[in-house]
Design a protein around this motif. Structure first.
Motif, PDB file in Angstrom:
ATOM      1  N   TYR A 177      25.722  83.094   8.969  1.00 35.24           N
ATOM      2  CA  TYR A 177      24.780  83.082   7.850  1.00 35.24           C
ATOM      3  C   TYR A 177      25.246  83.939   6.670  1.00 35.24           C
ATOM      4  CZ  TYR A 177      21.568  80.529  10.751  1.00 35.24           C
ATOM      5  OH  TYR A 177      20.994  79.554  11.528  1.00 35.24           O
ATOM      6  N   THR A 223      20.503  86.770   5.653  1.00 32.77           N
ATOM      7  CA  THR A 223      21.477  86.940   6.733  1.00 32.77           C
ATOM      8  C   THR A 223      20.956  87.825   7.856  1.00 32.77           C
ATOM      9  OG1 THR A 223      23.387  86.498   5.306  1.00 32.77           O
ATOM     10  CG2 THR A 223      23.769  87.820   7.277  1.00 32.77           C
ATOM     11  N   PHE A 258      16.517  86.504  14.213  1.00 34.21           N
ATOM     12  CA  PHE A 258      15.620  85.437  14.622  1.00 34.21           C
ATOM     13  C   PHE A 258      16.238  84.557  15.707  1.00 34.21           C
ATOM     14  CE2 PHE A 258      14.298  80.980  14.153  1.00 34.21           C
ATOM     15  CZ  PHE A 258      12.935  81.087  14.311  1.00 34.21           C
ATOM     16  N   ASP A 259      17.539  84.327  15.616  1.00 33.34           N
ATOM     17  CA  ASP A 259      18.204  83.374  16.502  1.00 33.34           C
ATOM     18  C   ASP A 259      18.451  84.005  17.868  1.00 33.34           C
ATOM     19  OD1 ASP A 259      19.451  81.191  17.491  1.00 33.34           O
ATOM     20  OD2 ASP A 259      21.119  81.180  16.095  1.00 33.34           O
ATOM     21  N   TRP A 286      18.101  85.855   9.928  1.00 30.85           N
ATOM     22  CA  TRP A 286      18.530  84.817  10.861  1.00 30.85           C
ATOM     23  C   TRP A 286      19.327  85.386  12.023  1.00 30.85           C
ATOM     24  CZ3 TRP A 286      16.501  80.290  11.388  1.00 30.85           C
ATOM     25  CH2 TRP A 286      15.858  79.692  10.308  1.00 30.85           C
ATOM     26  N   SER A 287      20.036  86.479  11.767  1.00 34.34           N
ATOM     27  CA  SER A 287      20.792  87.075  12.869  1.00 34.34           C
ATOM     28  C   SER A 287      19.861  87.631  13.936  1.00 34.34           C
ATOM     29  CB  SER A 287      21.693  88.188  12.332  1.00 34.34           C
ATOM     30  OG  SER A 287      20.928  89.298  11.906  1.00 34.34           O
TER      31      SER A 287
END
Length: 372
Positions: A67, A308, A314-315, A311-312
């Motif tokens: 991301y 960035t 969240f995933d 998402w790091s």
């Protein structure tokens, strides 16, 4: 530049969608077995009580890269090479990264180098493929674009779902070389599909340098002196750059991608605040429309800075979920890494009839459309 018939489906769209389906299978295939492989092979030298934490650190550092590099890919495409060439070249980098994972299954340096190349390739093409597909439509057939993107999204979930089911079993029964090699083969096929349609695509040339673009206006706002006024924006910008250099010096401790992300956030934050404080100084060198445009970007800059890291974190589907599944009651045939397949199920199976109609309708239209 390829042309499209009035109101018809662009004949180049199948190449993009087929490429995306293979690329998504390759990405999710390797991503969903990454944590199990780290836990059972590459990190066996790490004490067991620390292994889960280190596996998650490696996985989420990789996700940060995925991301982070869209910024680089988008900039290269817009300023230098255009979308097609940037996608093609980064796809080759992507394939090489997969090859590193399959070859260096026992080498941390080689394996982590492969993860870096995949993050660069996957992240770099992430903002380009969907916009490149949008470029293939014009005013005569723009009403068909939504259906094409429906199928585009369908292929993403399709590839993700079957990769989530199959790759954990391949890792279990055939080992990491085969399990990481198959996604590499799929990514190679994706690259060939994309390359094969090269003469049909609509190509939009990269933008020439704009003297009144975002960066020139920011530069003028920071560097333009005003008699009798302190240049606080310049000092804030210098502070941000120095802190970013400190973050980059922590690569041995934080890792390359994490340090790059932290440096990016610091530069965007300090330089953005510094420039916004004295944006009116740029009016002496740029039109008011350009300055207002930069002001609008600053209003949402905080979102860009946090995308960035968000998402790091969240995933978690291919890290925490998989580790948790090791302690859950499950069928004998069910591998913990299959937990990551629940997301594409939710995305694609909520209305199977609608998805079937979309795919069937598009396939029929392509079959009945004369070639340009």
């Amino acid at each position: 530049m390829a042309s499209t018939s009035t109101g018809s489906w662009p004949r180049q769209i199948p190449f993009i969608i087929a490429s995306e389906a293979c690329e998504r299978f390759s990405f999710y295939g390797m991503r969903n077995i990454l944590t199990p492989f780290l836990m059972t092979a590459l990190l066996l030298s790490v004490p067991e009580e620390l292994r889960q934490g280190q596996a998650k650190d490696v996985f989420h550092s990789f996700v940060i890269g995925v991301y982070f590099f869209p910024l680089l890919g988008g900039w290269i495409a817009d300023r230098f090479f255009g979308k097609y060439h940037t996608i093609l070249w980064l796809s080759i980098v992507y394939v090489i990264g997969h090859a590193f994972l399959a070859i260096f299954e026992t080498s941390k340096t080689g394996f982590y180098s492969g993860l870096f190349l995949i993050a660069l390739g996957s992240g770099g093409i992430k903002p380009l493929v969907s916009s490149f597909m949008g470029d293939q439509f014009d005013q005569s057939n723009k009403s068909l674009a939504q259906k094409a993107f429906d199928m585009f999204y369908f292929t993403i979930n399709f590839g993700s779902f079957f990769a989530s089911l199959s790759m954990p079993l391949i890792l279990k029964f055939f080992g990491p070389a085969v399990a990481f090699g198959i996604p590499g083969v799929l990514m190679f096929i994706a690259t060939v599909f994309f390359w094969y349609g090269r003469n049909r695509y609509v190509h939009i040339e990269p933008n020439a340098h704009d003297p009144h673009g975002f960066l020139p206006v920011v530069k003028s706002a920071i560097l333009t002196p005003v008699q009798g006024q302190a240049n606080k924006g310049l000092w804030l910008s210098i502070t941000g750059i120095l802190l970013a250099l400190v973050a980059l010096s922590q690569v041995p401790l934080l890792g390359l991608v994490t340090s790059l992300c932290l440096a990016l956030v610091l530069v965007m934050g300090f330089v953005g605040v510094g420039a916004s404080m004295q944006l009116q100084r740029a009016l002496s060198q740029h039109p008011s429309e350009a300055v207002e445009g930069v002001k609008s970007v600053f209003r949402i800059l905080i979102l860009f800075a946090l995308v960035t890291p968000f998402w790091s974190l969240f995933d978690q589907k291919a890290s925490t979920w998989i580790l948790q599944a090791n302690h859950m009651a499950k069928p004998e045939w069910f591998e913990p890494a299959m937990m990551a397949g629940t997301e594409p199920i939710a995305g694609n199976v909520t209305d199977p009839l609608q998805q079937f109609c979309v795919v069937s309708g598009i396939a029929t239209r392509w079959r009945n459309t004369d070639s340009p």
